[in-house]
Every structure is written in C-alpha cells, then in structure tokens.
Design a protein around this motif. Sequence first.
Motif, PDB file in Angstrom:
ATOM      1  N   GLU A  95      11.757  -0.375  -1.822  1.00  0.00           N
ATOM      2  CA  GLU A  95      11.551   0.990  -2.275  1.00  0.00           C
ATOM      3  C   GLU A  95      10.516   1.004  -3.401  1.00  0.00           C
ATOM      4  OE1 GLU A  95      12.815   3.680  -0.823  1.00  0.00           O
ATOM      5  OE2 GLU A  95      13.705   2.313   0.645  1.00  0.00           O
ATOM      6  N   GLY A  96       9.959   2.186  -3.650  1.00  0.00           N
ATOM      7  CA  GLY A  96       8.991   2.295  -4.729  1.00  0.00           C
ATOM      8  C   GLY A  96       7.749   3.027  -4.284  1.00  0.00           C
ATOM      9  N   GLU A  97       6.824   3.209  -5.205  1.00  0.00           N
ATOM     10  CA  GLU A  97       5.602   3.944  -4.911  1.00  0.00           C
ATOM     11  C   GLU A  97       4.747   3.233  -3.879  1.00  0.00           C
ATOM     12  OE1 GLU A  97       1.951   6.068  -7.423  1.00  0.00           O
ATOM     13  OE2 GLU A  97       3.546   4.979  -8.458  1.00  0.00           O
ATOM     14  N   LEU A  98       4.707   1.903  -3.936  1.00  0.00           N
ATOM     15  CA  LEU A  98       3.959   1.117  -2.965  1.00  0.00           C
ATOM     16  C   LEU A  98       4.927   0.388  -2.044  1.00  0.00           C
ATOM     17  CD1 LEU A  98       1.112  -0.336  -5.215  1.00  0.00           C
ATOM     18  CD2 LEU A  98       1.158   1.792  -3.895  1.00  0.00           C
ATOM     19  N   ARG A  99       4.649   0.434  -0.757  1.00  0.00           N
ATOM     20  CA  ARG A  99       5.506  -0.197   0.240  1.00  0.00           C
ATOM     21  C   ARG A  99       4.911  -1.538   0.672  1.00  0.00           C
ATOM     22  NH1 ARG A  99       9.312   3.501   2.009  1.00  0.00           N
ATOM     23  NH2 ARG A  99       9.505   5.060   0.371  1.00  0.00           N
ATOM     24  N   CYS A 102       0.844  -1.187   0.000  1.00  0.00           N
ATOM     25  CA  CYS A 102       0.000   0.000   0.000  1.00  0.00           C
ATOM     26  C   CYS A 102       0.881   1.239   0.000  1.00  0.00           C
ATOM     27  CB  CYS A 102      -0.968   0.014   1.181  1.00  0.00           C
ATOM     28  SG  CYS A 102      -0.176   0.103   2.778  1.00  0.00           S
ATOM     29  N   ALA A 103       0.256   2.381  -0.282  1.00  0.00           N
ATOM     30  CA  ALA A 103       1.016   3.620  -0.374  1.00  0.00           C
ATOM     31  C   ALA A 103       1.293   4.217   0.997  1.00  0.00           C
ATOM     32  CB  ALA A 103       0.257   4.622  -1.243  1.00  0.00           C
ATOM     33  N   GLN A 104       0.479   3.894   1.994  1.00  0.00           N
ATOM     34  CA  GLN A 104       0.598   4.498   3.317  1.00  0.00           C
ATOM     35  C   GLN A 104       0.848   3.421   4.363  1.00  0.00           C
ATOM     36  OE1 GLN A 104      -3.166   6.506   3.713  1.00  0.00           O
ATOM     37  NE2 GLN A 104      -2.625   8.107   2.251  1.00  0.00           N
ATOM     38  N   PRO A 105       2.083   3.331   4.897  1.00  0.00           N
ATOM     39  CA  PRO A 105       2.387   2.298   5.901  1.00  0.00           C
ATOM     40  C   PRO A 105       1.459   2.336   7.113  1.00  0.00           C
ATOM     41  CG  PRO A 105       4.399   3.303   5.083  1.00  0.00           C
ATOM     42  CD  PRO A 105       3.275   4.102   4.507  1.00  0.00           C
ATOM     43  N   GLN A 106       0.992   3.545   7.512  1.00  0.00           N
ATOM     44  CA  GLN A 106       0.096   3.623   8.668  1.00  0.00           C
ATOM     45  C   GLN A 106      -1.221   2.913   8.389  1.00  0.00           C
ATOM     46  OE1 GLN A 106       1.252   6.146   6.893  1.00  0.00           O
ATOM     47  NE2 GLN A 106      -0.210   7.848   6.677  1.00  0.00           N
ATOM     48  N   GLN A 107      -1.643   2.923   7.127  1.00  0.00           N
ATOM     49  CA  GLN A 107      -2.858   2.204   6.761  1.00  0.00           C
ATOM     50  C   GLN A 107      -2.638   0.701   6.870  1.00  0.00           C
ATOM     51  OE1 GLN A 107      -4.245   2.687   2.650  1.00  0.00           O
ATOM     52  NE2 GLN A 107      -6.315   2.982   3.416  1.00  0.00           N
ATOM     53  N   ALA A 108      -1.458   0.242   6.457  1.00  0.00           N
ATOM     54  CA  ALA A 108      -1.118  -1.176   6.609  1.00  0.00           C
ATOM     55  C   ALA A 108      -1.118  -1.563   8.078  1.00  0.00           C
ATOM     56  CB  ALA A 108       0.237  -1.458   5.977  1.00  0.00           C
ATOM     57  N   GLY A 109      -0.563  -0.685   8.929  1.00  0.00           N
ATOM     58  CA  GLY A 109      -0.539  -0.974  10.362  1.00  0.00           C
ATOM     59  C   GLY A 109      -1.926  -1.114  10.945  1.00  0.00           C
ATOM     60  N   ALA A 110      -2.846  -0.271  10.503  1.00  0.00           N
ATOM     61  CA  ALA A 110      -4.218  -0.339  11.003  1.00  0.00           C
ATOM     62  C   ALA A 110      -4.907  -1.629  10.607  1.00  0.00           C
ATOM     63  CB  ALA A 110      -5.013   0.864  10.486  1.00  0.00           C
ATOM     64  N   LEU A 111      -4.426  -2.259   9.531  1.00  0.00           N
ATOM     65  CA  LEU A 111      -5.005  -3.518   9.073  1.00  0.00           C
ATOM     66  C   LEU A 111      -4.266  -4.734   9.630  1.00  0.00           C
ATOM     67  CD1 LEU A 111      -5.726  -2.573   5.347  1.00  0.00           C
ATOM     68  CD2 LEU A 111      -7.399  -2.864   7.182  1.00  0.00           C
ATOM     69  N   GLY A 112      -3.283  -4.497  10.508  1.00  0.00           N
ATOM     70  CA  GLY A 112      -2.581  -5.605  11.157  1.00  0.00           C
ATOM     71  C   GLY A 112      -1.233  -5.947  10.562  1.00  0.00           C
ATOM     72  N   PHE A 113      -0.656  -5.023   9.767  1.00  0.00           N
ATOM     73  CA  PHE A 113       0.644  -5.271   9.142  1.00  0.00           C
ATOM     74  C   PHE A 113       1.589  -4.111   9.455  1.00  0.00           C
ATOM     75  CE2 PHE A 113      -2.726  -7.091   6.462  1.00  0.00           C
ATOM     76  CZ  PHE A 113      -2.391  -8.434   6.515  1.00  0.00           C
ATOM     77  N   PRO A 114       2.127  -4.065  10.674  1.00  0.00           N
ATOM     78  CA  PRO A 114       2.908  -2.895  11.107  1.00  0.00           C
ATOM     79  C   PRO A 114       4.371  -2.892  10.681  1.00  0.00           C
ATOM     80  CG  PRO A 114       2.695  -4.450  12.916  1.00  0.00           C
ATOM     81  CD  PRO A 114       1.920  -5.044  11.769  1.00  0.00           C
ATOM     82  N   GLU A 148       4.284  -6.246   6.619  1.00  0.00           N
ATOM     83  CA  GLU A 148       3.825  -7.552   7.094  1.00  0.00           C
ATOM     84  C   GLU A 148       3.544  -7.500   8.582  1.00  0.00           C
ATOM     85  OE1 GLU A 148       6.762 -10.579   6.537  1.00  0.00           O
ATOM     86  OE2 GLU A 148       8.380  -9.402   7.395  1.00  0.00           O
ATOM     87  N   GLY A 149       2.918  -8.545   9.079  1.00  0.00           N
ATOM     88  CA  GLY A 149       2.608  -8.655  10.491  1.00  0.00           C
ATOM     89  C   GLY A 149       2.971 -10.025  11.007  1.00  0.00           C
ATOM     90  N   PRO A 150       2.570 -10.337  12.227  1.00  0.00           N
ATOM     91  CA  PRO A 150       2.824 -11.676  12.771  1.00  0.00           C
ATOM     92  C   PRO A 150       2.187 -12.739  11.883  1.00  0.00           C
ATOM     93  CG  PRO A 150       1.999 -10.180  14.464  1.00  0.00           C
ATOM     94  CD  PRO A 150       1.818  -9.486  13.168  1.00  0.00           C
ATOM     95  N   LEU A 151       2.813 -13.902  11.824  1.00  0.00           N
ATOM     96  CA  LEU A 151       2.258 -14.984  11.016  1.00  0.00           C
ATOM     97  C   LEU A 151       0.894 -15.384  11.550  1.00  0.00           C
ATOM     98  CD1 LEU A 151       5.399 -17.217  10.403  1.00  0.00           C
ATOM     99  CD2 LEU A 151       4.400 -15.479   8.923  1.00  0.00           C
ATOM    100  N   ARG A 152      -0.034 -15.611  10.637  1.00  0.00           N
ATOM    101  CA  ARG A 152      -1.403 -15.965  11.002  1.00  0.00           C
ATOM    102  C   ARG A 152      -1.735 -17.345  10.463  1.00  0.00           C
ATOM    103  NH1 ARG A 152      -4.374 -10.360   9.958  1.00  0.00           N
ATOM    104  NH2 ARG A 152      -2.585  -8.973   9.962  1.00  0.00           N
ATOM    105  N   ALA A 153      -2.502 -18.077  11.220  1.00  0.00           N
ATOM    106  CA  ALA A 153      -2.950 -19.383  10.731  1.00  0.00           C
ATOM    107  C   ALA A 153      -3.941 -19.175   9.592  1.00  0.00           C
ATOM    108  CB  ALA A 153      -3.607 -20.168  11.867  1.00  0.00           C
ATOM    109  N   HIS A 154      -3.841 -20.008   8.564  1.00  0.00           N
ATOM    110  CA  HIS A 154      -4.758 -19.890   7.441  1.00  0.00           C
ATOM    111  C   HIS A 154      -4.844 -21.216   6.708  1.00  0.00           C
ATOM    112  CE1 HIS A 154      -0.795 -19.265   5.603  1.00  0.00           C
ATOM    113  NE2 HIS A 154      -1.337 -19.695   4.471  1.00  0.00           N
ATOM    114  N   LEU A 155      -5.921 -21.379   5.981  1.00  0.00           N
ATOM    115  CA  LEU A 155      -6.098 -22.586   5.195  1.00  0.00           C
ATOM    116  C   LEU A 155      -5.216 -22.512   3.952  1.00  0.00           C
ATOM    117  CD1 LEU A 155      -9.989 -22.949   5.369  1.00  0.00           C
ATOM    118  CD2 LEU A 155      -8.282 -24.268   6.643  1.00  0.00           C
ATOM    119  N   PRO A 156      -4.542 -23.590   3.596  1.00  0.00           N
ATOM    120  CA  PRO A 156      -3.690 -23.551   2.393  1.00  0.00           C
ATOM    121  C   PRO A 156      -4.533 -23.395   1.135  1.00  0.00           C
ATOM    122  CG  PRO A 156      -3.869 -25.794   3.239  1.00  0.00           C
ATOM    123  CD  PRO A 156      -4.504 -24.912   4.271  1.00  0.00           C
ATOM    124  N   LEU A 157      -3.965 -22.688   0.148  1.00  0.00           N
ATOM    125  CA  LEU A 157      -4.634 -22.491  -1.134  1.00  0.00           C
ATOM    126  C   LEU A 157      -4.045 -23.440  -2.163  1.00  0.00           C
ATOM    127  CD1 LEU A 157      -4.593 -18.579  -1.255  1.00  0.00           C
ATOM    128  CD2 LEU A 157      -6.593 -20.032  -0.861  1.00  0.00           C
TER     129      LEU A 157
END
Length: 488
Positions: free
Chosen positions: A116-120, A98-110, A123-132
């Motif tokens: 580098e680049g326009e989009l940063r 995303c373009a705004q790291p603070q927005q990523a943090g609010a979604l659980g990816f601090p 990531e956050g703590p590893l989460r359990a998930h079903l394999p795809l």
Amino acid sequence: MHNLLDSLPATLPLIQSGTQTWSRPALQQRIAQLRMALLARRAPRAPVAILADNCPDWLAIDLCTQELGITLVPLPLFFTPGQWMHVIAESGVQSIFCAQPQQAGALGFPDAVACEGELRLCEGPLRAHLPLPDDVQKITFTSGTTSTPKGVCLSTGQQWEVARALHDGLCRLGVERHLCLLPFAVLLENIAGPYTAMLSGATTICPPLAETGLLGASQFDPQVCLDAIARYQANSIILLPQMLQALVAVAAPDEPRIRSLKFVAVGGAKTPARLIRTARAKGFPVYEGYGLSECSSVVALNLPGAEREGSVGRPLAHRQLRIAADGEIEVGGARARYLGQAATSGAWLGTGDLGHLDADGFLFIDGRKKDILITGFGRNVSPEWPEAALLGTGRIAQAVVVGDGQASLGALIVPLSAQLGREQIQAAVDQANADLPDYARVLRWMPVPPMSSADGLVTANGRPRRPAIHLHFQQQIASLFTPAEQTT
C-alpha cells in the motif's frame, strides 16, 4: 541509516509534501512496510526501478533500498519510453515502483506486489541479467548524450560522503526547510537536497514538481515557483541556470516571496557571472557549484564567506582537484564505475571539462573537451543525436545543432532541395522532434547555404567542423536565441 534516523527527534517533521507530513516514526513505519514488500518479490535481492514524481514515498523507497542493500534505479520522467526500456534492460531491473500500475505493465511489470502507499510495486517474469557488485546501491543514468543513456554505479557510502561534506559547509546557515525543485531522479537534488537536509535536521519539502513550476525537462513557470517558495517558507533550494534566469526575470527588486531563502545553489551547467550578480541584486542568496554523476554529484561549491565571482567554488573537503597538461579538470579520490565496466583504477578521474584553479584553490570552468551541449536546464545532449533525426527525415541535407547553455536547442539547416519552403522544413523538424525527448528537440532553426570541405566547414567525409561553423555563422547562431529574431 538507522543511526541517523534514530538520532533525530520523534516530533520533527522530516518530510512534507502538499498533502502529507512525516515525522521520524512515520518514515520508519513506511520503510518497514516497503522492506516487507521488497523481500516478498520473486527476486527479493534484484534491482528495483522507480518511476515517479517527487513525493515522500520516493525518499522512503530510496532509504529502504539502502537498508536492504538493494540496487535502486531511478527512471527520469523526462526520458522516452524507449530510454526507460534501455535502462531496465541494461540494469537488470526485476520490478518497479510507480504511481500507475498500467504504466508498470506497459514496461513489462504486470504483477502487483502487496504494498500500500502512494507508489505501488509491480514485478514481471524473472529476467536474465548480469550480476552487480554488492556495494552498488544506485544506478543513475544521465540524460543521455545519445538515445542510450549511460549508467553510473554508486554505493551508499559515496552518496552520503557528499551529503556530509555539504552539511559541514552549510550547517552554520541554520537551514530548517529545504524545498525540492528538481526531480529526485536527478542526483543533484537527491543527494544535495534531502540527504543534506536530514543530516542537518531540516525538513525536506517535496510536493509534485508541477506545484513548484517545473514541467517536463525544460518547461518552467517562475511565478509558480516563487509562490511555492513563499508558501513553504523555504530556506534553501537548488536550481539549474535556466531556472535562475527565469526567476530573476520576473522577480521584483527585493522580491518579498524569497525573503525566507538563506542559500540558493545553482549548478548543472555554467552560470554566467552577470546572472548571479543580477540575482543577488534582487535578493537571491545564490552560489554556483560544479559536479558530475561519477563523483556522486557535487565536487566544488561556492559558500558564504568562501566564494569567488566567476568560479564554481573550492572543492568539497573530501575532494582534490588538479588540472592536467591539456587543461582537463581531474578529480582525486573518485572511484567511478560505469554499468557493465570495472571501476576506474587510477587515482585521478578525468572529467572531460577544461578549467583552471586560481592561487586560492577556486575552480573556473573554461569549456569542454568534447562537443557535448549542456542546455540551460542541465541536460547533456550530443548534437549528433538530433542531427541524425533531422537528416533522417529525407528533407534536410545538412544540420548542425547548437544551443549550449540555452533553454532549448537550435539548428543551422541546409535543405535537401532549394525548392523546399519554410513550412516543409518545419514539418521535417517536427517529424524529427517527435522521436526525441523534449530536452533534445530543436525549437529554433535557420536555413543556411551548403557547407563543404572546400570552405573548411566539414571534413572530407562530411562531418561538421564545429568550431569553424560556430565562427563562420556566429551572427546567425546568436540570432537564433534573440527573442525578436527567432525563426520559429
């Protein structure tokens, strides 16, 4: 993907925005940087989300995840934060661009990942998930017929198959510059726009959407859009019906700003044949198509020299269509897979749409089997969703939401008390809208008498009988969308 990029001239401008121009070497260099960043994550093969406006980086990330076999999950900007969180949880996303790291943090990816680049990348703590499944490259979530959107899983091959079929149908037009007017998170633009442009050796022009006139899910400035078409000398664009309607309304006869256009595709919802005729009279080379996410977007499309008024065209070369006994349109060769479900095993996929084929194979859309509303901006909305929000305010006894094919939604409202005035009802509508994304908000309403099972307008348990209501209140519903008589 490597073979496609390697086959293009090094000096060709592949991607442009308002401030950047990328040739093939520049795009490949950016993909290499993104590859290193994605593989440096705590979970290097886990799904990654992207929450961003249109920009060259969006496309580079898309292509990079295809090279690596990593699942990309686009988050539409017009979703609510609650919908974003639902998508993240359902798809097992472990990081986000995303373009705004603070927005990523609010979604659980601090935590930032070096990129580098326009989009940063965060990531956050590893989460359990079903394999795809290994072949799921993209999970596209529809605008949501309810507050919990449904994910459609697509492979890289499925997406490029559609792009190749579109390229084969359009290559003789000589399109050299495609201007992106819809969000890349919308599959129609993502595949029919940049993918098809790359196969054609055309330049993809992708400035921020506000620079081309689109704000949110349903705010559109046609003058800004016409200026952008002229500024970038676009040869092709993709529109939703409401956008076309707005452009036609402000365009002059033989509008000079659209003289560069060679092909205008319109889809996402049914487009009135009269609108297409009017658009062509003003110089828009417009052609209607039809598709669905389960089929990687486009299924049928009118083309120059192969079109029929009122139809959505013939099926693309890799698709077959048939009409079931109940009138439902079925698509052959579509291997649909929803997130968390097994892939469909049947040879034919039911679309939920009703239609017919003429003797020459042109498809006509006759309606929908269910009650889903499709706004003029192509957003799918189950009327029960905003209706529940209205009823939840405690001041509305009954509500029936309408607006199929319109720019916004309207509602027939029965107040909980006859003593409630217009201002109080409007306050209730505003309260309900506050919890809805803009494409599901009720912008027009009209008070009506109570509806009962005795008059056949609701079932015994209070559920609205929609066809009967639409017939009974047809004049009132029509007046909701007549400018001179709008209630609010």
